[in-house]
Design a protein around this motif. Structure first.
Motif, short mmCIF file in Angstrom:
data_model
loop_
_atom_site.label_atom_id
_atom_site.label_comp_id
_atom_site.label_asym_id
_atom_site.label_seq_id
_atom_site.Cartn_x
_atom_site.Cartn_y
_atom_site.Cartn_z
N GLN A 1 0.80 -1.22 0.00
CA GLN A 1 0.00 0.00 0.00
C GLN A 1 0.84 1.27 0.00
O GLN A 1 0.45 2.27 -0.60
N CYS A 2 2.01 1.22 0.64
CA CYS A 2 2.76 2.46 0.89
C CYS A 2 4.22 2.41 0.43
O CYS A 2 4.95 3.39 0.65
N GLY A 3 4.66 1.31 -0.18
CA GLY A 3 6.08 1.15 -0.46
C GLY A 3 6.54 1.54 -1.85
O GLY A 3 7.72 1.38 -2.18
N GLY A 4 5.65 2.09 -2.67
CA GLY A 4 6.01 2.36 -4.06
C GLY A 4 7.16 3.34 -4.22
O GLY A 4 8.08 3.13 -5.02
N ASP A 5 7.13 4.45 -3.47
CA ASP A 5 8.18 5.46 -3.59
C ASP A 5 9.52 4.91 -3.10
O ASP A 5 10.57 5.16 -3.70
N TRP A 6 9.48 4.16 -2.00
CA TRP A 6 10.70 3.51 -1.49
C TRP A 6 11.29 2.59 -2.54
O TRP A 6 12.51 2.59 -2.78
N LEU A 7 10.45 1.82 -3.22
CA LEU A 7 10.94 0.90 -4.25
C LEU A 7 11.56 1.66 -5.42
O LEU A 7 12.60 1.24 -5.94
N ASP A 8 10.96 2.75 -5.83
CA ASP A 8 11.53 3.54 -6.91
C ASP A 8 12.93 4.02 -6.56
O ASP A 8 13.86 3.94 -7.39
N GLN A 9 13.10 4.51 -5.34
CA GLN A 9 14.42 4.98 -4.92
C GLN A 9 15.40 3.82 -4.75
O GLN A 9 16.59 3.96 -5.05
N LEU A 10 14.90 2.69 -4.28
CA LEU A 10 15.76 1.51 -4.17
C LEU A 10 16.32 1.12 -5.53
O LEU A 10 17.53 0.86 -5.67
N MET A 11 15.47 1.07 -6.55
CA MET A 11 15.93 0.66 -7.87
C MET A 11 16.95 1.64 -8.44
O MET A 11 17.90 1.23 -9.13
N HIS A 12 16.78 2.91 -8.15
CA HIS A 12 17.78 3.90 -8.58
C HIS A 12 19.12 3.62 -7.91
O HIS A 12 20.17 3.68 -8.56
N TYR A 13 19.08 3.32 -6.63
CA TYR A 13 20.33 3.04 -5.90
C TYR A 13 20.97 1.74 -6.40
O TYR A 13 22.19 1.67 -6.61
N LEU A 14 20.15 0.71 -6.60
CA LEU A 14 20.69 -0.56 -7.09
C LEU A 14 21.29 -0.40 -8.47
O LEU A 14 22.32 -1.02 -8.78
N LYS A 15 20.67 0.41 -9.32
CA LYS A 15 21.24 0.67 -10.64
C LYS A 15 22.62 1.29 -10.50
O LYS A 15 23.56 0.95 -11.25
N GLY A 16 22.77 2.20 -9.55
CA GLY A 16 24.09 2.77 -9.28
C GLY A 16 25.08 1.71 -8.84
O GLY A 16 26.27 1.77 -9.21
#
Length: 390
Positions: free
Chosen positions: A283-298
Motif C-alpha cells: 500500500q505504501c512502499g512504491g516510492d521507497w521501491l523507486d528509490q531503491l531501484m535507482h540506488y541498485l542501478k548505481g
C-alpha cells in the motif's frame, strides 16, 4: 521522502543468516558476506510503523488474511504489472521454495520429467529431486554477454515427455528479464506439448529502467489456465524473514490440488506480522521501491566500472532485474571449488559459488548488490588484492 541506502546498519547478533553464520557457512568469521538474497537495507518506514503498532497490541494469536490482505495484493499486481487478478486465485505459502515442493508433489507423478534452465537457483533442482522426479535441463545460452533461451533444445525436450517447467523470471542468477516475444514463444511450446509452467516471479518488482516484467499468466487466457505464478513481497521490500508468499493460480483444478497438498503439511495461514508487513508494503512502499531501484542501478554501474578499470580479468553480466549480479571468473582458470576457496580464504569475501547453480555455472559466482556501496567497494577491493597476490 528521501531514503538513505548508503547507511550501514549492523545486522550482527540478530540471528541473521547473512551476517551471523560466517563460521558455519564459510569456515571463518571475518568473511564479508555478499551472498544470500536479502538486502542490508531497512524496510520502508510505513512497514516498520505498521509492525510496531501491531506489536503494541500485545496479542499474537492465530491469524489469517482479511480483506485488506487480498486487496493489497490485487491492487499491487494491477498497478505494478497491469494484471487484474481475482481473490480466489491467491494461495498463501510461507515461501516460494516450500511452494515449489508442494507444486511438484501435487501436480506431477513420481518419475515425471520436470525442466529447468541452468544456471539457476539451486533449490529448483532439489524441489524436483526431493520427490523422485527427473531433472531435465535446457541450459541457457550466453550470447554477446547476455543469456538467451535455447528454443530448439526446449522443444526437443518437451517432445520427450516433460510434464512441468519451472521458469525463473526475472532469472536468478543471470538477471534476465524475459521479453514478451521470448515468453510467447515459450508459451506456444508449452501449449503444443501440454507442459505446465510454474513461474517463479519473486524478483518481478525489481526491474531496471528500460525493461518490463511480464507475468507469464498474462500472455493469454489459455496460458493463464496452464501456469502458476509465484510472488512475494520478500525480495522487493526485504521481508524474507516474515515468511509470507503467495501463488496466483487461475486454474481451479491446480488450486485444489495445491490446497490438498498443503493440508498434508498443515500449512494454511500467514503469520500475523507477515500479513501486516505485506499490506503496508504494497500500500505504501512504491516510492521507497523507486528509490531503491535507482540506488541498485548505481551499484550495478559501480561494479561494472570497477571491474573494467581495476579487475578486467572478471566480467560482469549486466542484470536487467534483481539485486544480484553474475560474475565470470573463468579467466582465472581455477576449478570451481578452488575458485570458491580462493574467494573465501584469500579474498575474505563470501559469494554464492557458481557451480551450485548447475551446468553453465562453473567458473562463475553470484554477488548480492543489495548493500551499501561502501561495503560493495570493500568486497571488490578485497578480491582485487587477492588476485594481485596470485
Amino acid at each position: 521522502m528521501n531514503y538513505d541506502f548508503n547507511q550501514i546498519i549492523d545486522r550482527r547478533r540478530t540471528g541473521c543468516v547473512k551476517w551471523d553464520f560466517n563460521q558455519k557457512i564459510f569456515g571463518r568469521e571475518d568473511v564479508l558476506p555478499l551472498w544470500v538474497a536479502d538486502m542490508d537495507f531497512q524496510v520502508p518506514p510505513a512497514v516498520i510503523e505498521a509492525l510496531v503498532n501491531r506489536a503494541k497490541h500485545g496479542i499474537y494469536g492465530y491469524s489469517d488474511g482479511m480483506d485488506g490482505y487480498y486487496e493489497a495484493i490485487i491492487s499491487w499486481m494491477q498497478k505494478q504489472h497491469q494484471w487484474l487478478i481475482e481473490r480466489d486465485w491467491i494461495m498463501f505459502s510461507p515461501g516460494i521454495v516450500p511452494a515449489l515442493n508442494e507444486l511438484v508433489r501435487s501436480l506431477t507423478k513420481s518419475g515425471d520429467k520436470i525442466l529447468l534452465q541452468s544456471p539457476v537457483y539451486p533449490p529448483f533442482f532439489s524441489a524436483i529431486r526431493n520427490h523422485g522426479h527427473e531433472v531435465v535441463n535446457s541450459q541457457l545460452r550466453l550470447e554477446d554477454n547476455r543469456y538467451t533461451m535455447d528454443f530448439s533444445d526446449l522443444e526437443e525436450k518437451f517432445a520427450a515427455g516433460v510434464k512441468m517447467m519451472i521458469l525463473c523470471n526475472p532469472h536468478n542468477p543471470v538477471g534476465r528479464v524475459w521479453e514478451r516475444a521470448e515468453l510467447e514463444r515459450l508459451g506456444r511450446l508449452c501449449l503444443a506439448y501440454d507442459v505446465l509452467i510454474v513461474s517463479d516471479e519473486i524478483h518481478g518488482d525489481l526491474i531496471y529502467e528500460g525493461y518490463q516484467h511480464i507475468p507469464f499468466a498474462t500472455l493469454s487466457d489459455e496460458l493463464a489456465m496452464q501456469s502458476i505464478v509465484c510472488t512475494a513481497p520478500s525480495k522487493t521490500f526485504n521481508l524474507a524473514g516474515l515468511q509470507t508468499s503467495n501463488l496466483i493460480i487461475p486454474n481451479p483444478n491446480y488450486r485444489e490440488a495445491f490446497r490438498s497438498s498443503q493440508n498434508l503439511t498443515g500449512i494454511h495461514h500467514p503469520n500475523v506480522f507477515g500479513i501486516t508487513a505485506l499490506e503496508a508494503a504494497y500500500q505504501c512502499g512504491g516510492d521507497w521501491l523507486d528509490q531503491l531501484m535507482h540506488y541498485l542501478k548505481g551499484n550495478v554501474e559501480f561494479v561494472i566500472n570497477f571491474l573494467e578499470q581495476e579487475l578486467p580479468q572478471i566480467k560482469a553480466i549486466p542484470p536487467e532485474g534483481t539485486y544480484l549480479i553474475w560474475l565470470d571468473f573463468r579467466q582465472l582458470e581455477m576449478e570451481s571449488k578452488d575458485l570458491q576457496n580462493f574467494l573465501v580464504q584469500k579474498a575474505g569475501v563470501g559469494l554464492n559459488a557458481g557451480y551450485l547453480f548447475g551446468p553453465g555455472g562453473e567458473g562463475y559466482a553470484r554477488l548480492n548488490l543489495g548493500c551499501s556501496r561502501l561495503l560493495l567497494e570493500e568486497g571488490l577491493n578485497r578480491i582485487k588484492t587477492a588476485i594481485q597476490g596470485i
